[in-house]
Design an enzyme around this catalytic site. Structure first.
Site, PDB file in Angstrom:
ATOM      1  CG  ASP A 338      -1.726   1.266   1.325  1.00  0.00           C
ATOM      2  OD1 ASP A 338      -2.725   1.339   0.469  1.00  0.00           O
ATOM      3  OD2 ASP A 338      -1.700   1.995   2.355  1.00  0.00           O
ATOM      4  CD  GLU A 391      -2.475   2.406  -3.181  1.00  0.00           C
ATOM      5  OE1 GLU A 391      -3.516   3.101  -3.518  1.00  0.00           O
ATOM      6  OE2 GLU A 391      -1.934   2.338  -2.166  1.00  0.00           O
TER       7      GLU A 391
END
Length: 660
Positions: A338, A391
């Site tokens: 993330d 990401e």
């Protein structure tokens, strides 16, 4: 090795009423070897979770639990829990110099005991959860729980052996990911406020994924987090499977059953930041131990969280060991990392006076870059066939290039540019799409610069953005036809696929982490159920047709037929497999008007329509073609062409049939 005994101070009486005192602890040596101390200091003790934290142990016939925690600047550390009446004087820990590790053995206790570390520092005394704890209390309680050693009996040997046999199988394989938040996928109908455990969710979730043709499940973070509303992205217990969904073996059971059913499991992992809760990592030993002391380096103001000090050996070790922990202890097949962009740039979301440059005067976070490279090296080296997915929302070069080629070493990267452009185009009224034609063509200018995943994730259906179906223009029929077309474009565009739960059947309401999906919508055959049938068939088409997945990351796998018809919002292209004679011809119409047009094709043969998003089975209007024979009529720079009817707000796919 240093020997040490439990000798609680006599000047601090235990509170009343006090539990019966535990059995006296025998003399014992540390479980850490000289090599362990050396590797920990070097930041290369990759499986430190096997010794740090709480581990049941027997010494001289006495059973108990060994505790080790890192707190180099603490004045004293002790273990507290129900077993000693939360008395900080009862079980003090021994300090190992110069590592800063503290250790003790508490006899007479075992798995299930609730505990914390009482850390005394220059700032005072605070009770901390175990950074290496394997379990934790259900929030809002914050203590750690002693977990027994992993004795789960796995039944996924065939899957694991197949995965390890080809460590880059995902490059040329279909990867269609169903993104899931376990707490809101489905709730107990008889007790809506209760989270279902992983064991309870296993069969219905796996059946759904299999029936609809997905190859992988991606789970939002499952490490312990104090705030449910953070969706798991503000982690306190990096080694603790969240107690919201059962015990660790319940999670192992879910993954085991997925593997037995041929489904891979990807876990969201959050090394970019952590929350400021007092019982967590913040100021763990009275100093900025895990974080930077300077807020210009150590704080994300947007999220109210702290940034890890990636330049500190022990902190890098903590995080890389954690990535390996989930792969080792839970047989995870991939980690989606993330907020990578926030790690790469020192000035991420900061004003000019709110950040510090690196030693060369640049804005790149050199320590974070080194950490990501090492993480990718260790995970891919130690666990063959796993995937790491970034990401990363910027144009940072080489995210998915190998470390030896000066890349970051990720397997794949989310294509945020494709997602933003595509959804922007999709939300426009068809009458205006002609003016934004480039939003759909631009992605092919960079589609093969990285190994991309095409994501329509949870982030796209929250905070007022609307869901896919609610943001589609037009009346009810146009909304569902448009949603089918969006997924058709996504599934035939180069790149792996990711779709968040509920989007595949057209959930109207934005995602709410605190309630179940609206499964009752599936009663509507021509709309919601039809959309899901379309997604399921797209998954099957994508899986069965090599032309749609074998060269996802290779420019040989895509070829435009017509990318210039902006006035009619028509697109046509070819997808090819590694064998160039294995290809599909694909045409899309982004207006609600059927278009009969001629398109150039590679050869003068019969072309069979194998997919049409306007089929009545999906709720469409029956505009189709069947078999079409190519003519020797030049078009689009080719000597042969086919005349076909492209359905309104629809896609049609043709396969060449030779010898007929």
């Amino acid at each position: 090795m240093a020997l040490f005994k439990k000798n609680p101070p006599q000047d601090q009486p235990a509170p009343a009423p006090a539990p019966a005192p535990p059995a006296a602890a025998p003399s014992f040596s540390t479980i850490l070897s000289d090599l362990d101390f050396y590797l920990f200091g070097e930041g290369k003790f990759w499986k430190c979770y096997e010794k740090l934290g709480a581990h049941p142990r027997q010494i001289g016939g006495v059973s108990g639990v060994n505790f080790i925690v890192w707190a180099p600047n603490a004045e004293s550390v002790s273990v507290i829990g129900n077993f000693n009446g939360w008395n900080g004087a009862a079980n003090p820990m021994h300090r190992h110099y110069p590592s800063g590790l503290w250790e003790t053995f508490v006899p007479g206790i075992g798995p299930g005991e609730v505990y914390k570390y009482r850390v005394k520092s220059r700032l005072g005394t605070v009770d901390k959860a175990d950074p290496f704890g394997r379990r934790a209390e259900i929030p809002p309680r914050t203590a750690s729980i002693v977990e027994g050693e992993n004795t789960y009996e796995w039944h996924d040997a065939e899957w694991m052996e197949r995965r390890a046999a080809d460590d880059t199988f995902w490059l040329h394989a279909p990867v269609s990911i169903y993104e899931v938040h376990l707490g809101s996928w489905r709730r107990d109908p008889s007790e809506p406020g209760r989270f279902l455990t992983c064991r309870e969710l296993a069969e219905p979730l796996i059946n759904y994924v299999r029936e609809n043709g997905y190859t992988h499940i991606e789970l939002l973070p499952l490490a312990e987090h104090p705030l449910t509303a953070s969706w798991g992205y503000q982690v306190i217990g990096y080694y603790s499977f969240t107690s919201r969904y059962g015990i660790p073996d319940d999670f192992r059971y879910l993954i085991d059953r997925c593997h037995q059913s041929g489904i891979g499991v990807i876990l969201d992992w959050v090394p970019a930041h952590f929350p400021k809760d007092d019982h967590g990592l913040r100021l763990f030993d009275g100093t900025a131990l895990y974080e930077h002391a300077d807020p210009r380096l150590g704080e994300h103001k947007d999220w109210g969280t702290l940034i890890f000090n990636y330049g500190r050996n022990e902190v890098r070790n903590y995080l890389i060991s954690n990535a390996l922990f989930w792969l080792d202890q839970y047989h995870i097949d991939g980690l989606r990392v993330d907020a990578v962009a926030s790690m790469l740039y020192l000035d991420y979301s900061r004003a000019a006076d709110e950040w510090l440059p690196n030693k060369y005067g640049g804005r790149e976070n050199l320590e974070a870059i080194d950490f990501l490279k090492e993480m990718n090296l260790q995970t891919h080296t130690q666990y063959q066939g796993i995937m790491t997915i970034a990401e990363e929302s910027t144009a940072w070069g080489g995210v998915t290039r190998p470390v030896y080629a000066e890349g970051l070493g990720f397997s794949m990267k989310w294509n945020m540019g494709w997602m933003n452009d595509t959804l922007s185009y999709f939300k426009k009224d068809p009458v205006y799409r002609r003016y934004h034609h480039n939003l759909l063509t631009f992605s092919l200018c960079y589609a093969f610069s990285e190994n991309f995943v095409l994501p329509i994730s949870h982030d796209e259906i929250v905070h007022g953005k609307g869901t896919v179906i609610s943001s589609a223009p037009g009346d009810l029929w146009q909304k569902f036809a448009g949603a089918r077309l969006l997924y058709c474009y996504m599934w035939t565009h180069p790149g792996k696929k990711l779709l968040f739960m509920g989007s595949d059947f057209g959930q109207w309401h934005e995602w709410d982490f605190n309630r179940s999906l609206d499964w009752d919508l599936m009663e509507h055959e021509d709309t919601h159920a039809g959309l899901l049938k379309c997604v399921a068939d797209l998954n099957r088409l994508y899986t069965e047709e090599k032309a749609l997945h074998e060269l996802d990351f290779d420019g040989r796998g895509f070829e435009w037929i017509d990318c210039n018809n902006a006035d009619e919002s028509l697109f046509a292209y070819i997808r090819r497999a590694a064998d160039p004679s294995d290809y599909l011809v694909i045409a899309l119409n982004w207006t609600p008007v059927p278009r009969c047009r001629r398109f150039g094709v590679p050869e003068k043969v019969l072309y069979r329509e194998i997919f049409n998003s306007d089929a009545p089975y999906y709720g469409g209007s029956r505009t189709g073609n069947g078999d079409v024979r190519a003519d020797a009529i030049p078009a689009h720079g080719r000597s042969a062409s086919i005349e076909i009817l492209v359905p309104p707000l629809g896609m049609t796919v043709f396969r060449p049939i030779r010898g007929e």
